[in-house]
Design a protein around this motif. Structure first.
Motif, mmCIF file in Angstrom:
data_model
loop_
_atom_site.group_PDB
_atom_site.id
_atom_site.type_symbol
_atom_site.label_atom_id
_atom_site.label_comp_id
_atom_site.label_asym_id
_atom_site.label_seq_id
_atom_site.Cartn_x
_atom_site.Cartn_y
_atom_site.Cartn_z
ATOM 1 N N ILE A 176 0.868 -1.180 0.000
ATOM 2 C CA ILE A 176 0.000 0.000 0.000
ATOM 3 C C ILE A 176 0.902 1.225 0.000
ATOM 4 O O ILE A 176 1.572 1.522 0.994
ATOM 5 C CB ILE A 176 -0.933 0.021 1.228
ATOM 6 C CG1 ILE A 176 -1.723 -1.282 1.328
ATOM 7 C CG2 ILE A 176 -1.869 1.218 1.163
ATOM 8 C CD1 ILE A 176 -2.574 -1.392 2.591
ATOM 9 N N ASP A 177 0.927 1.924 -1.126
ATOM 10 C CA ASP A 177 1.822 3.079 -1.288
ATOM 11 C C ASP A 177 1.226 3.989 -2.350
ATOM 12 O O ASP A 177 0.804 3.517 -3.414
ATOM 13 C CB ASP A 177 3.223 2.607 -1.704
ATOM 14 C CG ASP A 177 4.285 3.683 -1.518
ATOM 15 O OD1 ASP A 177 4.011 4.852 -1.854
ATOM 16 O OD2 ASP A 177 5.384 3.359 -1.050
ATOM 17 N N ASP A 178 1.188 5.299 -2.085
ATOM 18 C CA ASP A 178 0.600 6.224 -3.058
ATOM 19 C C ASP A 178 1.582 6.633 -4.153
ATOM 20 O O ASP A 178 1.222 7.382 -5.065
ATOM 21 C CB ASP A 178 0.050 7.475 -2.357
ATOM 22 C CG ASP A 178 1.100 8.185 -1.517
ATOM 23 O OD1 ASP A 178 2.259 7.721 -1.500
ATOM 24 O OD2 ASP A 178 0.765 9.194 -0.869
ATOM 25 N N ASP A 233 -4.013 3.516 -2.026
ATOM 26 C CA ASP A 233 -4.507 4.230 -0.845
ATOM 27 C C ASP A 233 -5.016 3.232 0.180
ATOM 28 O O ASP A 233 -5.116 2.024 -0.081
ATOM 29 C CB ASP A 233 -5.606 5.229 -1.222
ATOM 30 C CG ASP A 233 -6.784 4.573 -1.942
ATOM 31 O OD1 ASP A 233 -7.368 3.626 -1.383
ATOM 32 O OD2 ASP A 233 -7.099 5.006 -3.064
ATOM 33 N N GLY A 234 -5.355 3.746 1.357
ATOM 34 C CA GLY A 234 -5.752 2.875 2.451
ATOM 35 C C GLY A 234 -7.043 2.125 2.196
ATOM 36 O O GLY A 234 -7.159 0.935 2.518
ATOM 37 N N ASP A 290 3.151 2.114 3.473
ATOM 38 C CA ASP A 290 3.795 3.421 3.589
ATOM 39 C C ASP A 290 3.107 4.237 4.679
ATOM 40 O O ASP A 290 1.869 4.281 4.751
ATOM 41 C CB ASP A 290 3.724 4.157 2.247
ATOM 42 C CG ASP A 290 4.489 5.464 2.279
ATOM 43 O OD1 ASP A 290 5.673 5.448 2.642
ATOM 44 O OD2 ASP A 290 3.895 6.509 1.961
ATOM 45 N N ILE A 291 3.883 4.884 5.520
ATOM 46 C CA ILE A 291 3.312 5.660 6.623
ATOM 47 C C ILE A 291 2.645 6.931 6.121
ATOM 48 O O ILE A 291 1.544 7.291 6.547
ATOM 49 C CB ILE A 291 4.412 6.005 7.651
ATOM 50 C CG1 ILE A 291 4.854 4.746 8.390
ATOM 51 C CG2 ILE A 291 3.918 7.050 8.645
ATOM 52 C CD1 ILE A 291 5.997 4.976 9.352
ATOM 53 N N GLU A 306 -4.190 10.046 4.152
ATOM 54 C CA GLU A 306 -4.425 9.388 5.436
ATOM 55 C C GLU A 306 -3.110 8.915 6.024
ATOM 56 O O GLU A 306 -2.080 8.881 5.353
ATOM 57 C CB GLU A 306 -5.372 8.197 5.242
ATOM 58 C CG GLU A 306 -4.877 7.224 4.178
ATOM 59 C CD GLU A 306 -6.009 6.547 3.433
ATOM 60 O OE1 GLU A 306 -7.012 6.229 4.077
ATOM 61 O OE2 GLU A 306 -5.877 6.340 2.211
ATOM 62 N N SER A 307 -3.154 8.554 7.288
ATOM 63 C CA SER A 307 -1.962 8.066 7.972
ATOM 64 C C SER A 307 -1.855 6.555 7.821
ATOM 65 O O SER A 307 -2.837 5.821 8.024
ATOM 66 C CB SER A 307 -2.023 8.433 9.458
ATOM 67 O OG SER A 307 -1.046 7.714 10.191
ATOM 68 N N GLY A 308 -0.664 6.093 7.485
ATOM 69 C CA GLY A 308 -0.440 4.660 7.405
ATOM 70 C C GLY A 308 -0.673 3.959 8.729
ATOM 71 O O GLY A 308 -1.068 2.786 8.762
ATOM 72 N N TRP A 309 -0.446 4.676 9.830
ATOM 73 C CA TRP A 309 -0.666 4.068 11.148
ATOM 74 C C TRP A 309 -2.143 3.741 11.363
ATOM 75 O O TRP A 309 -2.478 2.721 11.982
ATOM 76 C CB TRP A 309 -0.154 4.989 12.251
ATOM 77 C CG TRP A 309 1.336 5.129 12.254
ATOM 78 C CD1 TRP A 309 2.057 6.230 11.925
ATOM 79 C CD2 TRP A 309 2.292 4.118 12.591
ATOM 80 N NE1 TRP A 309 3.402 5.981 12.029
ATOM 81 C CE2 TRP A 309 3.581 4.692 12.438
ATOM 82 C CE3 TRP A 309 2.189 2.791 12.997
ATOM 83 C CZ2 TRP A 309 4.744 3.980 12.685
ATOM 84 C CZ3 TRP A 309 3.353 2.077 13.248
ATOM 85 C CH2 TRP A 309 4.613 2.669 13.087
#
Length: 503
Positions: free
Chosen positions: A298-300, A324-325, A343-344, A349-352
């Motif tokens: 998952i990475d933009d 995206d998430g 990816d964080i 949005e936040s990866g966390w």
């Protein structure tokens, strides 16, 4: 300075004070001296930071120029000589990555957030690998690189943070090679009563006594011949900080014109039960044993998704890519991956937050590896230690990604035969072979172009030199290695030495 002292000083100025008030003048003088010293220290720090930023700017622009230039050449030439261009681009990217790593290390040290691991290291193999890594760099300058250990005097295994110990020794050895134009660089290792002593000894330009303390400051670079060498001036500052964090000590003894000796002492205990696992296998990874493993990325960043997919799919992984998430959560529910690379810093949005959702939906069986260019502890919100299993900092080497996958999924790699052999202490460089007629003109031009930094001109002259014969081709290979690593000082030194030898 106290209010009472200011009152007595005011009385003296107005002629109303007595003899006892003269004591106020001493306090005023001391306060003014302290202010003056503080101002000088602030100005010196500001000047050092200005020099540092100028140096870092140069260190960034040089490899960026090479990346940009060679990328255009590869496009224009439709792949002609693409392998050489790709190698230069990779080395340039590695140079930038090391610079960023150094800056992040300084930030971690200053914030007190750096953490050490406790690894079990195959001690002698570890040291020989360091020499293997740096041998080409030394050979390109025409100097020797040797590992010196007492026969049977080193333990098979020791406890240490392998990454940080490697970083310390590479910094010291690279510096020694950089500042040595003739002779030998030696890594001497002694071990007694769990105290390891590493001495990096060179026959280089040496350091003036007045500069022996300054060289460890984060924003300082000494003057003279040393200032002309490439580098941002971070290596020794990071080295000293890491050694102190590991509970050790580093010192330098040097004689200008004769060489330097950097000594690091660290307590490295032996493991009570030595590991029985074999040494890591050599050779290129071509696949893995067991069932097919599924990885969700998952990475933009579309380029990063394509790159990771291109690396892992040929090894037999089932790759699933999301930008995206929301798409990532949907894919995870559909394919039930074994591991997620997340990816964080996603665009919206936040990866966390995505990691937290993945953990709640799929439980601890799903392995989650967070990816980011930030410092790990700065990137992780408090209380989120359990939502991920591992952190991998961008940019990462392919081997580092494979190590994380093997660790998290319990995999065994299939490797092609081959790999680096064992490296002993190389002999000192032999005398240069005679160069053919016509080399003299090219050497003079290469020396001139290296002084002004004309990369395209240097490439053309080195190529022309290589065409003159076998001995010239060998010299040209050494020069190309210097040019690929942007060490124009070493390139100029090689050309000058060969030019002088011909006369």
């Amino acid at each position: 300075m106290t209010a009472a002292a200011l009152g007595r000083l005011d009385a003296l100025v107005q002629g109303r004070g007595d003899g006892d008030d003269v004591a106020a003048l001493g306090e005023v003088r001391a306060a003014l001296e302290a202010l003056g010293n503080a101002r000088q220290a602030a100005e010196a720090a500001n000047e050092a930071k200005t020099r540092f930023l100028a140096s870092v700017s140069h260190e960034i622009r040089s490899p960026l120029n090479a990346i940009f230039g060679y990328a255009q050449l590869i496009e224009r030439n439709d792949g002609h000589n693409a392998l050489h261009g790709a190698r230069v681009i990779r080395r340039s990217a590695e140079h930038l990555s090391h610079l960023v790593e150094g800056l992040l290390d300084i930030a971690q040290v200053e914030s007190g957030s750096m953490r050490l691991s406790r690894d079990v290291i195959r001690f002698r193999d570890f040291l020989e690998q360091l020499i293997d890594m740096l041998e080409l760099q030394a050979r390109a300058k025409g100097i020797g690189l040797a590992l010196q250990c007492p026969p049977g005097g080193l333990p098979d295994f020791v406890h240490a943070d392998q990454k940080r110990l490697r970083q310390v020794l590479i910094n010291l050895l690279s510096n020694a090679i950089k500042f040595t134009d003739h002779g030998l660089v030696t890594l001497d290792v002694q071990y007694r009563n769990e105290l390891a002593t590493f001495a990096v000894i060179d026959t280089g330009i040496g350091i003036a006594p007045a500069d022996c303390e300054r060289i460890f400051a984060p924003f300082e670079r000494v003057g003279g011949a040393a200032a002309e060498r490439a580098g941002a001036g971070l290596g020794l500052a990071i080295t000293q900080a890491l050694v102190r964090i590991m509970g050790g000590d580093v010192r330098v003894d040097s004689t200008p014109g004769a060489g330097s000796r950097f000594t690091v002492q660290l307590m490295l205990s032996r493991p009570l039960v030595p590991p029985s696992a074999p040494a890591p296998a050599a050779g290129v990874v071509t696949g893995y044993l067991g069932r097919e493993r599924s990885v969700l990325l998952i990475d933009d960043d579309a380029a990063h998704r394509e790159m990771v997919g291109s690396l892992l799919e040929p090894l037999g992984f089932a790759m699933h890519l999301a930008s995206d998430g929301e798409a990532g959560l949907a894919l995870a529910a559909q394919v039930q991956p074994d591991l997620v690379l997340l990816d964080i810093s996603l665009a919206t949005e936040s990866g966390w937050d995505i990691a937290d959702s993945l953990r709640r939906r799929h439980g601890a069986a799903l392995k989650i590896v967070m990816l980011s260019g930030e410092v790990p502890d700065a990137a992780r919100p408090s209380g989120d230690d359990q939502v991920s299993d591992r952190f991998l900092r961008k940019p990462f080497a392919f081997e580092a990604l494979l190590d994380v996958l093997a660790e998290q999924l319990g995999m065994t790699w299939v490797r092609a035969p081959g790999g680096a052999g064992q490296v002993g202490a190389p002999a000192a460089p032999s005398a240069p072979a005679p160069l053919p007629a016509g080399a003299d003109r090219h050497l003079g031009e290469i020396e001139r172009l290296a002084r002004i930094g004309h990369v395209r001109g240097l490439e053309a002259e080195i190529e022309a030199l290589a065409q003159l014969g076998p001995s010239a081709a060998q010299l040209a290979d050494r020069m190309r290695a210097c040019l690929d690593s942007f060490d124009l000082r070493a390139l100029s030194t090689i050309a000058k030495a060969a030019h002088t030898h011909e006369h």
